[in-house]
Design a protein around this motif. Structure first.
Motif, PDB file in Angstrom:
ATOM      1  N   ASP A 165       0.826  -1.202   0.000  1.00  0.00           N
ATOM      2  CA  ASP A 165       0.000   0.000   0.000  1.00  0.00           C
ATOM      3  C   ASP A 165       0.863   1.256   0.000  1.00  0.00           C
ATOM      4  N   VAL A 166       0.350   2.301  -0.620  1.00  0.00           N
ATOM      5  CA  VAL A 166       1.000   3.604  -0.538  1.00  0.00           C
ATOM      6  C   VAL A 166       0.888   4.064   0.923  1.00  0.00           C
ATOM      7  N   LEU A 167       2.015   4.437   1.518  1.00  0.00           N
ATOM      8  CA  LEU A 167       2.032   4.830   2.932  1.00  0.00           C
ATOM      9  C   LEU A 167       2.196   6.343   3.064  1.00  0.00           C
ATOM     10  N   ARG A 168       1.215   6.979   3.679  1.00  0.00           N
ATOM     11  CA  ARG A 168       1.244   8.430   3.844  1.00  0.00           C
ATOM     12  C   ARG A 168       2.530   8.891   4.536  1.00  0.00           C
ATOM     13  N   GLU A 169       2.969   8.109   5.535  1.00  0.00           N
ATOM     14  CA  GLU A 169       4.138   8.499   6.345  1.00  0.00           C
ATOM     15  C   GLU A 169       5.402   8.703   5.520  1.00  0.00           C
ATOM     16  N   VAL A 170       5.514   7.992   4.423  1.00  0.00           N
ATOM     17  CA  VAL A 170       6.743   8.091   3.633  1.00  0.00           C
ATOM     18  C   VAL A 170       6.473   8.642   2.224  1.00  0.00           C
ATOM     19  N   LEU A 171       5.291   9.248   2.047  1.00  0.00           N
ATOM     20  CA  LEU A 171       4.923   9.796   0.746  1.00  0.00           C
ATOM     21  C   LEU A 171       5.229  11.289   0.689  1.00  0.00           C
ATOM     22  N   ASP A 172       5.686  11.737  -0.441  1.00  0.00           N
ATOM     23  CA  ASP A 172       5.927  13.154  -0.680  1.00  0.00           C
ATOM     24  C   ASP A 172       4.645  13.946  -0.346  1.00  0.00           C
ATOM     25  N   GLY A 173       4.798  15.027   0.410  1.00  0.00           N
ATOM     26  CA  GLY A 173       3.645  15.783   0.895  1.00  0.00           C
ATOM     27  C   GLY A 173       2.787  16.368  -0.221  1.00  0.00           C
ATOM     28  N   GLU A 174       3.443  16.811  -1.278  1.00  0.00           N
ATOM     29  CA  GLU A 174       2.699  17.408  -2.396  1.00  0.00           C
ATOM     30  C   GLU A 174       1.826  16.357  -3.091  1.00  0.00           C
ATOM     31  N   ILE A 175       2.393  15.148  -3.266  1.00  0.00           N
ATOM     32  CA  ILE A 175       1.624  14.061  -3.892  1.00  0.00           C
ATOM     33  C   ILE A 175       0.478  13.655  -2.968  1.00  0.00           C
ATOM     34  N   ALA A 191      -3.132  13.810  -4.565  1.00  0.00           N
ATOM     35  CA  ALA A 191      -3.716  12.531  -5.004  1.00  0.00           C
ATOM     36  C   ALA A 191      -4.612  11.878  -3.957  1.00  0.00           C
ATOM     37  N   TYR A 192      -4.464  12.279  -2.669  1.00  0.00           N
ATOM     38  CA  TYR A 192      -5.187  11.545  -1.627  1.00  0.00           C
ATOM     39  C   TYR A 192      -5.964  12.437  -0.642  1.00  0.00           C
ATOM     40  N   PRO A 193      -6.733  13.405  -1.146  1.00  0.00           N
ATOM     41  CA  PRO A 193      -7.478  14.263  -0.200  1.00  0.00           C
ATOM     42  C   PRO A 193      -8.476  13.461   0.638  1.00  0.00           C
ATOM     43  N   ALA A 194      -8.949  12.316   0.104  1.00  0.00           N
ATOM     44  CA  ALA A 194      -9.930  11.507   0.845  1.00  0.00           C
ATOM     45  C   ALA A 194      -9.275  10.349   1.595  1.00  0.00           C
ATOM     46  N   GLY A 195      -7.949  10.273   1.550  1.00  0.00           N
ATOM     47  CA  GLY A 195      -7.260   9.202   2.286  1.00  0.00           C
ATOM     48  C   GLY A 195      -7.427   7.819   1.665  1.00  0.00           C
ATOM     49  N   ASP A 196      -7.818   7.783   0.387  1.00  0.00           N
ATOM     50  CA  ASP A 196      -8.073   6.494  -0.293  1.00  0.00           C
ATOM     51  C   ASP A 196      -6.760   6.032  -0.972  1.00  0.00           C
ATOM     52  N   TYR A 197      -5.802   5.646  -0.136  1.00  0.00           N
ATOM     53  CA  TYR A 197      -4.460   5.316  -0.645  1.00  0.00           C
ATOM     54  C   TYR A 197      -4.462   4.041  -1.480  1.00  0.00           C
ATOM     55  N   HIS A 198      -3.826   4.126  -2.645  1.00  0.00           N
ATOM     56  CA  HIS A 198      -3.801   2.983  -3.560  1.00  0.00           C
ATOM     57  C   HIS A 198      -3.122   1.757  -2.944  1.00  0.00           C
TER      58      HIS A 198
END
Ligand SMILES: Cc1cc2nc3c(=O)[nH]c(=O)nc-3n(C[C@H](O)[C@H](O)[C@H](O)COP(=O)(O)O)c2cc1C
Length: 179
Positions: free
Chosen positions: A135-145, A149-156
């Motif tokens: 899963d795409v992890l918010r903790e290690v994802l670039d803040g701009e992306i 890409a994830y305003p609703a928190g629906d991480y791919h």
């Protein structure tokens, strides 16, 4: 039209170009064999673990997510421009509410190497078996992306599909080259 087996690299440029400009069709099926397709604009193809791998990104909210979790396989299908309306439909409605194949006159054909269908009307199919997912992890994802890409928190979830077979119509090059 009958399909022939080709190298997974044969139509890669055309497939990636179609993915970036309109979308590819990711197909799977439920346990009863009922097919579904969703449009994908993000994904990548390369070599991992010494195998050809098609990575697709599917949000947990998609019906396709449930299907791939159960089936452990998927196909990626390259549409031509005349399927534009079907591609738009498959990218906006869910298989939970619609039989997209019936609505858009798509035909499911049995996979040669996987137990899920390909789409007859498409000119190239990649048959893929899931060999890994993460899963795409918010903790290690670039803040701009994250923000875009994830305003609703629906991480791919990323599904790594080993490409077990690639099939194409004999006129695929011509069809994909049409303006
Ligand atoms: C051009 C385009 C590209 C898309 N790319 C993706 C993608 O890569 N991953 C994803 O989860 N959804 C993507 N979508 C959204 C899904 O196709 C859409 O939510 C679809 O209705 C899901 O169908 P399902 O619920 O039957 O699985 C895309 C939509 C369009 C129009």
């Amino acid at each position: 039209m009958a399909k022939v087996e080709v190298e997974y690299t044969t139509y890669l440029r055309e497939a990636l170009d179609t993915m970036a400009h309109g979308g590819l069709l990711l197909a799977c099926a439920d346990e009863a064999g009922r097919p579904n397709a969703m449009t994908i604009g993000w994904g990548t193809v390369g070599v991992i673990w010494g195998k050809p791998i098609f990575v697709v990104l599917v949000r947990p909210s998609r019906y396709t997510y449930e299907l791939i979790e159960k089936a452990g396989a998927f196909t990626v299908n390259v549409p031509t421009k005349d399927l534009k309306v079907a591609v738009a439909f498959c990218g906006t409605v869910s298989g939970r509410e619609y039989d997209k194949f019936a609505e858009k006159g798509l035909t499911a054909i049995d996979g040669e190497k996987v137990g899920v269908p390909s789409i007859e009307e498409c000119v190239v199919h990649y048959e893929c078996k899931v060999v890994h997912k993460n899963d795409v992890l918010r903790e290690v994802l670039d803040g701009e992306i994250d923000a875009s890409a994830y305003p609703a928190g629906d991480y791919h979830r990323l599904y790594y599909g080993e490409i077990l077979g690639t099939y194409a119509t004999e006129d695929a090059a011509e069809k994909l080259g049409e303006a």
